[in-house]
Design a protein around this motif. Structure first.
Motif, PDB file in Angstrom:
ATOM      1  N   GLU A   1     -38.387 -50.219  21.604  1.00 21.14           N
ATOM      2  CA  GLU A   1     -38.940 -49.524  20.532  1.00 21.14           C
ATOM      3  C   GLU A   1     -39.277 -48.159  20.432  1.00 21.14           C
ATOM      4  N   ILE A   2     -39.238 -47.494  19.468  1.00 22.64           N
ATOM      5  CA  ILE A   2     -39.286 -46.064  19.180  1.00 22.64           C
ATOM      6  C   ILE A   2     -40.313 -46.133  17.999  1.00 22.64           C
ATOM      7  N   ASP A   3     -41.535 -45.461  18.397  1.00 25.60           N
ATOM      8  CA  ASP A   3     -42.563 -45.407  17.110  1.00 25.60           C
ATOM      9  C   ASP A   3     -43.022 -46.741  16.557  1.00 25.60           C
ATOM     10  N   GLY A   4     -42.619 -47.867  17.334  1.00 27.48           N
ATOM     11  CA  GLY A   4     -42.914 -49.051  16.540  1.00 27.48           C
ATOM     12  C   GLY A   4     -41.843 -49.559  16.063  1.00 27.48           C
ATOM     13  N   LYS A   5     -40.590 -48.969  15.733  1.00 28.13           N
ATOM     14  CA  LYS A   5     -39.291 -49.473  15.194  1.00 28.13           C
ATOM     15  C   LYS A   5     -38.502 -50.087  16.136  1.00 28.13           C
ATOM     16  N   ARG A   6     -38.109 -51.189  16.241  1.00 28.57           N
ATOM     17  CA  ARG A   6     -37.073 -51.811  17.296  1.00 28.57           C
ATOM     18  C   ARG A   6     -35.966 -51.562  16.839  1.00 28.57           C
ATOM     19  N   TYR A   7     -35.135 -50.749  18.152  1.00 27.81           N
ATOM     20  CA  TYR A   7     -33.691 -50.434  17.892  1.00 27.81           C
ATOM     21  C   TYR A   7     -32.684 -51.017  19.055  1.00 27.81           C
ATOM     22  N   GLN A   8     -33.300 -51.483  19.956  1.00 27.43           N
ATOM     23  CA  GLN A   8     -32.515 -52.376  20.783  1.00 27.43           C
ATOM     24  C   GLN A   8     -33.370 -53.899  20.775  1.00 27.43           C
ATOM     25  N   ASN A   9     -32.351 -55.091  20.611  1.00 26.29           N
ATOM     26  CA  ASN A   9     -32.906 -56.186  20.710  1.00 26.29           C
ATOM     27  C   ASN A   9     -31.887 -57.078  21.138  1.00 26.29           C
ATOM     28  N   GLY A  10     -31.683 -57.490  22.512  1.00 27.87           N
ATOM     29  CA  GLY A  10     -30.263 -58.194  23.216  1.00 27.87           C
ATOM     30  C   GLY A  10     -31.082 -59.072  24.139  1.00 27.87           C
ATOM     31  N   SER A  11     -30.159 -59.582  24.969  1.00 26.01           N
ATOM     32  CA  SER A  11     -30.023 -60.434  26.023  1.00 26.01           C
ATOM     33  C   SER A  11     -29.366 -60.147  27.181  1.00 26.01           C
ATOM     34  N   THR A  12     -29.764 -60.171  28.498  1.00 26.30           N
ATOM     35  CA  THR A  12     -28.729 -60.072  29.629  1.00 26.30           C
ATOM     36  C   THR A  12     -27.756 -61.117  29.744  1.00 26.30           C
ATOM     37  N   SER A  13     -27.901 -62.141  28.910  1.00 25.24           N
ATOM     38  CA  SER A  13     -26.660 -63.040  28.713  1.00 25.24           C
ATOM     39  C   SER A  13     -25.456 -62.457  28.333  1.00 25.24           C
ATOM     40  N   THR A  14     -25.643 -61.326  27.759  1.00 22.22           N
ATOM     41  CA  THR A  14     -24.237 -60.776  27.037  1.00 22.22           C
ATOM     42  C   THR A  14     -23.667 -59.559  27.941  1.00 22.22           C
ATOM     43  N   MET A  15     -24.388 -59.459  29.033  1.00 19.71           N
ATOM     44  CA  MET A  15     -23.480 -58.496  30.090  1.00 19.71           C
ATOM     45  C   MET A  15     -22.339 -58.925  30.366  1.00 19.71           C
ATOM     46  N   VAL A  16     -21.281 -57.861  30.411  1.00 15.39           N
ATOM     47  CA  VAL A  16     -20.019 -58.262  30.730  1.00 15.39           C
ATOM     48  C   VAL A  16     -20.110 -58.489  32.487  1.00 15.39           C
ATOM     49  N   PHE A  17     -20.776 -58.054  33.146  1.00 18.30           N
ATOM     50  CA  PHE A  17     -20.650 -58.196  34.538  1.00 18.30           C
ATOM     51  C   PHE A  17     -22.084 -58.722  34.965  1.00 18.30           C
ATOM     52  N   LYS A  18     -22.154 -59.828  35.470  1.00 21.39           N
ATOM     53  CA  LYS A  18     -23.662 -60.246  36.156  1.00 21.39           C
ATOM     54  C   LYS A  18     -23.982 -59.686  37.453  1.00 21.39           C
TER      55      LYS A  18
ATOM     56  N   SER B   1     -29.353 -50.529  38.234  1.00 20.46           N
ATOM     57  CA  SER B   1     -29.823 -50.559  36.880  1.00 20.46           C
ATOM     58  C   SER B   1     -28.100 -51.190  36.179  1.00 20.46           C
ATOM     59  N   THR B   2     -28.367 -52.162  35.557  1.00 21.04           N
ATOM     60  CA  THR B   2     -27.303 -53.170  35.130  1.00 21.04           C
ATOM     61  C   THR B   2     -26.821 -52.748  33.559  1.00 21.04           C
ATOM     62  N   GLY B   3     -27.043 -51.796  33.075  1.00 18.36           N
ATOM     63  CA  GLY B   3     -26.835 -51.493  31.729  1.00 18.36           C
ATOM     64  C   GLY B   3     -27.489 -51.718  30.513  1.00 18.36           C
ATOM     65  N   THR B   4     -27.153 -51.454  29.373  1.00 17.47           N
ATOM     66  CA  THR B   4     -27.961 -51.736  28.443  1.00 17.47           C
ATOM     67  C   THR B   4     -27.465 -52.200  27.051  1.00 17.47           C
ATOM     68  N   PRO B   5     -28.199 -52.842  26.199  1.00 18.00           N
ATOM     69  CA  PRO B   5     -27.409 -53.552  25.023  1.00 18.00           C
ATOM     70  C   PRO B   5     -27.283 -52.485  23.830  1.00 18.00           C
ATOM     71  N   PRO B   6     -26.672 -52.785  22.913  1.00 20.82           N
ATOM     72  CA  PRO B   6     -26.699 -51.935  21.698  1.00 20.82           C
ATOM     73  C   PRO B   6     -27.916 -51.430  21.163  1.00 20.82           C
ATOM     74  N   GLY B   7     -27.991 -50.328  20.229  1.00 22.37           N
ATOM     75  CA  GLY B   7     -29.004 -49.957  19.814  1.00 22.37           C
ATOM     76  C   GLY B   7     -29.489 -48.446  20.318  1.00 22.37           C
ATOM     77  N   VAL B   8     -28.821 -47.886  21.172  1.00 19.87           N
ATOM     78  CA  VAL B   8     -29.367 -46.394  21.469  1.00 19.87           C
ATOM     79  C   VAL B   8     -28.843 -45.643  20.511  1.00 19.87           C
ATOM     80  N   GLY B   9     -29.580 -44.211  20.462  1.00 25.06           N
ATOM     81  CA  GLY B   9     -29.567 -43.331  19.583  1.00 25.06           C
ATOM     82  C   GLY B   9     -27.935 -42.812  19.164  1.00 25.06           C
ATOM     83  N   LEU B  10     -27.132 -42.620  20.376  1.00 28.06           N
ATOM     84  CA  LEU B  10     -25.915 -42.365  19.985  1.00 28.06           C
ATOM     85  C   LEU B  10     -25.116 -43.310  19.293  1.00 28.06           C
ATOM     86  N   GLY B  11     -25.473 -44.336  19.323  1.00 26.25           N
ATOM     87  CA  GLY B  11     -24.750 -45.435  18.474  1.00 26.25           C
ATOM     88  C   GLY B  11     -25.041 -45.644  16.936  1.00 26.25           C
ATOM     89  N   LEU B  12     -26.084 -44.995  16.643  1.00 24.67           N
ATOM     90  CA  LEU B  12     -26.703 -45.116  15.405  1.00 24.67           C
ATOM     91  C   LEU B  12     -25.958 -44.191  14.428  1.00 24.67           C
TER      92      LEU B  12
END
Length: 284
Positions: A206-223, A244-255
């Motif tokens: 979350e940034i300033d209380g707003k959730r931008y990333q909300n995912g699950s490690t179950s969707t990692m391509v490589f475990k 460090s195994t990667g990040t789910p969607p919702g980064v600033g670049l992708g908005l």
């Protein structure tokens, strides 16, 4: 177990979180959470301790008791890029056929609640919540079936990234990822027995209380086991190394439009069973 490093910057001591959420001092048992002290033998000895006999540390962790990065003397800070298919899509890049490896400089590592500093000249500082894997037993050419035997524990990582440094001009991923304070790590190292299935954990930011990333490690391509085995083909893994195994969607670049950190924001991020980080963003 939940293991921590507590105290002022540069003066951290090893500790353990007891059943009441308080810190117990381990400095009479091990000198630090680093290197050989992350071995399976040491983890077993720590697990067998009577927690009530350990000195109680004053203060509430992450409130009036500072926590440092949950592992010290990190030799390699290895990162995996584009390891969530939906994050690759938002970045405008294809899902990789094999893991994308890059590095963060170890000088980026800070505690889970330390300030994140926007570097001079930055206009595109971004966030990425990630699952961190801390190596306890070293090795090279590790078999995937044996990979989890090499894990001391898991933690939360904020893979802070400067996109212009990373992607524009003469940018490279390491240059955009390795600025000072760009690697908050912790709050604690959680041993595999307490985590269970690391491939099925909720992960959010979350940034300033707003959730931008909300995912699950179950969707990692490589475990996790595959990542450990894969990385060990190209370098020997050593105790204290972090993957460090990667990040789910919702980064600033992708908005749309993209959103970047300017200073003054509060980042809050966490992973199921691994705790929560909270950082103030400041200008360097």
């Amino acid at each position: 177990m939940k293991l921590v490093r507590f105290g002022l910057v540069g003066q951290e001591k090893p500790g353990l979180i007891d059943n009441e959420g308080r810190v117990r001092d381990l400095s009479a048992i091990i000198p630090d959470l680093a290197g050989e002290h992350l071995s399976a033998d040491t983890m077993g000895k720590l697990a067998s301790l009577d927690t009530n006999t350990l000195p109680l540390v004053e203060g509430t962790p992450q409130q009036d008791l500072r926590l440092g990065a949950c592992v010290n003397k990190v030799g390699k800070f290895i990162c995996i890029g584009l390891n969530y298919a939906d994050h690759a899509a938002e970045s405008g890049m294809p899902v990789p056929a094999e893991p994308v490896i890059f590095s963060k400089w170890t000088s980026a590592i800070v505690g889970p609640n330390d300030d994140v500093k926007i570097p001079k000249g930055s206009e595109k500082t971004d966030w990425e919540v990630e699952l961190g894997v801390i190596i306890g037993e070293g090795g090279s050419d590790i078999d995937e079936a044996d990979a989890m035997k090499h894990v001391a524990g898991f933690c939360v990582i904020n893979d802070v990234s400067e996109r212009a440094f990373q992607l524009e001009g003469t940018g490279t991923w390491d240059k955009g990822k390795g600025c000072d304070t760009f690697g908050p790590t912790g709050p604690w190292l959680v041993t595999p027995d307490e985590v269970g299935d690391s491939n099925d954990l909720g992960i959010w930011l979350e940034i300033d209380g707003k959730r931008y990333q909300n995912g699950s490690t179950s969707t990692m391509v490589f475990k996790v086991p595959h990542l450990i085995a894969y990385c060990s083909r190209f370098m020997s893994l050593q105790p204290g190394d972090i993957i460090s195994t990667g990040t789910p969607p919702g980064v600033g670049l992708g908005l749309n439009p993209p959103l970047y950190l300017k200073g003054g924001e509060e980042m809050k991020l966490g992973i199921d069973k691994l705790g929560v980080q909270c950082q103030k963003v400041v200008k360097a």
